[in-house]
Write a protein that holds these residues in place. Structure first.
Motif, PDB file in Angstrom:
ATOM      1  N   VAL A 107     -48.484  24.043  12.731  1.00 22.28           N
ATOM      2  CA  VAL A 107     -48.375  23.793  11.293  1.00 22.28           C
ATOM      3  C   VAL A 107     -46.927  23.938  10.794  1.00 22.28           C
ATOM      4  N   PRO A 108     -46.132  24.894  11.296  1.00 26.23           N
ATOM      5  CA  PRO A 108     -44.729  24.961  10.858  1.00 26.23           C
ATOM      6  C   PRO A 108     -43.969  23.649  11.113  1.00 26.23           C
ATOM      7  N   PHE A 109     -44.254  22.993  12.241  1.00 25.45           N
ATOM      8  CA  PHE A 109     -43.612  21.708  12.517  1.00 25.45           C
ATOM      9  C   PHE A 109     -44.093  20.649  11.530  1.00 25.45           C
ATOM     10  N   GLN A 110     -45.398  20.641  11.250  1.00 26.26           N
ATOM     11  CA  GLN A 110     -45.927  19.701  10.263  1.00 26.26           C
ATOM     12  C   GLN A 110     -45.270  19.924   8.899  1.00 26.26           C
ATOM     13  N   LYS A 111     -45.111  21.182   8.488  1.00 25.68           N
ATOM     14  CA  LYS A 111     -44.480  21.498   7.204  1.00 25.68           C
ATOM     15  C   LYS A 111     -43.012  21.057   7.187  1.00 25.68           C
ATOM     16  N   LYS A 112     -42.350  21.235   8.304  1.00 21.61           N
ATOM     17  CA  LYS A 112     -40.952  20.822   8.412  1.00 21.61           C
ATOM     18  C   LYS A 112     -40.823  19.313   8.204  1.00 21.61           C
ATOM     19  N   ILE A 113     -41.670  18.550   8.878  1.00 21.64           N
ATOM     20  CA  ILE A 113     -41.624  17.096   8.755  1.00 21.64           C
ATOM     21  C   ILE A 113     -42.064  16.650   7.368  1.00 21.64           C
ATOM     22  N   VAL A 140     -39.078  16.611   5.330  1.00 24.56           N
ATOM     23  CA  VAL A 140     -38.240  15.485   5.749  1.00 24.56           C
ATOM     24  C   VAL A 140     -38.796  14.178   5.185  1.00 24.56           C
ATOM     25  N   LEU A 141     -40.103  14.016   5.252  1.00 25.06           N
ATOM     26  CA  LEU A 141     -40.763  12.810   4.747  1.00 25.06           C
ATOM     27  C   LEU A 141     -40.474  12.590   3.266  1.00 25.06           C
ATOM     28  N   GLU A 142     -40.458  13.670   2.512  1.00 27.28           N
ATOM     29  CA  GLU A 142     -40.186  13.570   1.082  1.00 27.28           C
ATOM     30  C   GLU A 142     -38.820  12.924   0.834  1.00 27.28           C
ATOM     31  N   LYS A 143     -37.844  13.309   1.636  1.00 22.66           N
ATOM     32  CA  LYS A 143     -36.500  12.732   1.508  1.00 22.66           C
ATOM     33  C   LYS A 143     -36.471  11.281   1.989  1.00 22.66           C
ATOM     34  N   GLU A 144     -37.176  11.005   3.096  1.00 21.86           N
ATOM     35  CA  GLU A 144     -37.180   9.651   3.649  1.00 21.86           C
ATOM     36  C   GLU A 144     -37.857   8.659   2.694  1.00 21.86           C
ATOM     37  N   ILE A 145     -38.883   9.101   2.003  1.00 23.56           N
ATOM     38  CA  ILE A 145     -39.570   8.238   1.036  1.00 23.56           C
ATOM     39  C   ILE A 145     -38.634   7.861  -0.103  1.00 23.56           C
ATOM     40  N   LYS A 146     -37.820   8.788  -0.554  1.00 27.29           N
ATOM     41  CA  LYS A 146     -36.854   8.502  -1.616  1.00 27.29           C
ATOM     42  C   LYS A 146     -35.836   7.453  -1.179  1.00 27.29           C
ATOM     43  N   LYS A 147     -35.616   7.356   0.136  1.00 26.10           N
ATOM     44  CA  LYS A 147     -34.700   6.345   0.693  1.00 26.10           C
ATOM     45  C   LYS A 147     -35.439   5.078   1.099  1.00 26.10           C
ATOM     46  N   ASN A 148     -36.727   5.017   0.758  1.00 25.40           N
ATOM     47  CA  ASN A 148     -37.583   3.882   1.139  1.00 25.40           C
ATOM     48  C   ASN A 148     -37.601   3.681   2.647  1.00 25.40           C
ATOM     49  N   ASN A 149     -37.668   4.799   3.370  1.00 25.90           N
ATOM     50  CA  ASN A 149     -37.627   4.753   4.829  1.00 25.90           C
ATOM     51  C   ASN A 149     -38.917   5.289   5.455  1.00 25.90           C
ATOM     52  N   ALA A 150     -39.951   5.500   4.638  1.00 23.81           N
ATOM     53  CA  ALA A 150     -41.225   6.011   5.150  1.00 23.81           C
ATOM     54  C   ALA A 150     -42.330   5.693   4.151  1.00 23.81           C
TER      55      ALA A 150
END
Length: 223
Positions: free
Chosen positions: A115-121, A124-134
């Motif tokens: 779960v710590p790895f899932q939380k880490k990603i 990261v996903l939140e930032k990638e979505i803002k860049k339209n990369n996910a």
């Protein structure tokens, strides 16, 4: 160390940190080959045991063997995905394309033992979505996965369990049932009713023989 050399050192350090995101054409080919394997083996053990396993071992033993193999495959995939992430960063649309980005994400979604790895990603996903990369939907699905893995209610209702009639229901429950469809729309998900009926039908088809023995001859969808 004077200011000039300090600036050079900082530039080289930052450049080396950013280099994990640079992917050559040959790298991309190897990455996609690895992602194809990860997705194929993940899906192979995502459903139910093959009929020949059940015929050979019986239902209970077939399920045990199947689940053991699924756990083993999941752990191996996590190692592969973590190696890719540590070397290249998040593999989004820009790095590998939309389809292959899904293949990267799916093993993270299934990494319930870490779960710590899932939380880490998730961060990261939140930032990638803002860049339209996910995909926004990938964020929603992973957020709910983390919540249920921590025994908490979910926002989007994507993680399911099934009642005695075979109907899909939100695992552990929802944090806000009144606004869920508005939230799901914002993150590119179908309506709550559409999704749960679709998953109810799938669950029925996958376990049809069992339900028929229980006197349930068709999926009980929500009206």
């Amino acid at each position: 160390m004077n200011k000039y050399y300090l600036l050079i050192f900082l530039y080289l350090f930052i450049s080396s940190c950013n280099s994990v995101h640079k992917i050559s054409n040959s790298d991309r080919k190897n990455i996609i080959s690895e992602l194809n394997y990860i997705e194929a083996i993940d899906q192979k053990y995502a459903g139910i045991p093959p009929k020949d396993w059940i015929a050979k071992y019986g239902s209970d033993e077939a399920w045990k063997l199947f689940e053991d193999k699924r756990d083993s495959v999941g752990l191996d995939n996590q190692i592969r995905v973590k190696n890719l992430y540590n070397k290249y960063g998040y593999l989004g649309f820009e790095q590998v394309g939309e389809e292959n980005s899904y293949k990267f994400w799916i093993s993270i979604q299934h990494a319930d033992n870490d779960v710590p790895f899932q939380k880490k990603i998730l961060k990261v996903l939140e930032k990638e979505i803002k860049k339209n990369n996910a995909e926004k939907s990938h964020y929603a699905l992973l957020e709910d996965r983390v919540a249920t893995n921590k025994n908490k209610k979910q926002r989007f209702g994507t993680q399911l369990t099934y009642n005695e009639s075979g109907q899909a229901i939100p695992k552990i429950g929802l944090s806000d049932s009144l606004n869920i469809d508005k939230l799901r729309l914002e993150y590119g998900l179908p309506t709550f009713k559409e999704y749960h009926n679709e998953m109810t039908i799938r669950h029925f088809e996958m376990n049809k023989e069992f339900f028929i023995k229980q006197g349930i001859t068709e999926p009980k969808v929500f009206e």
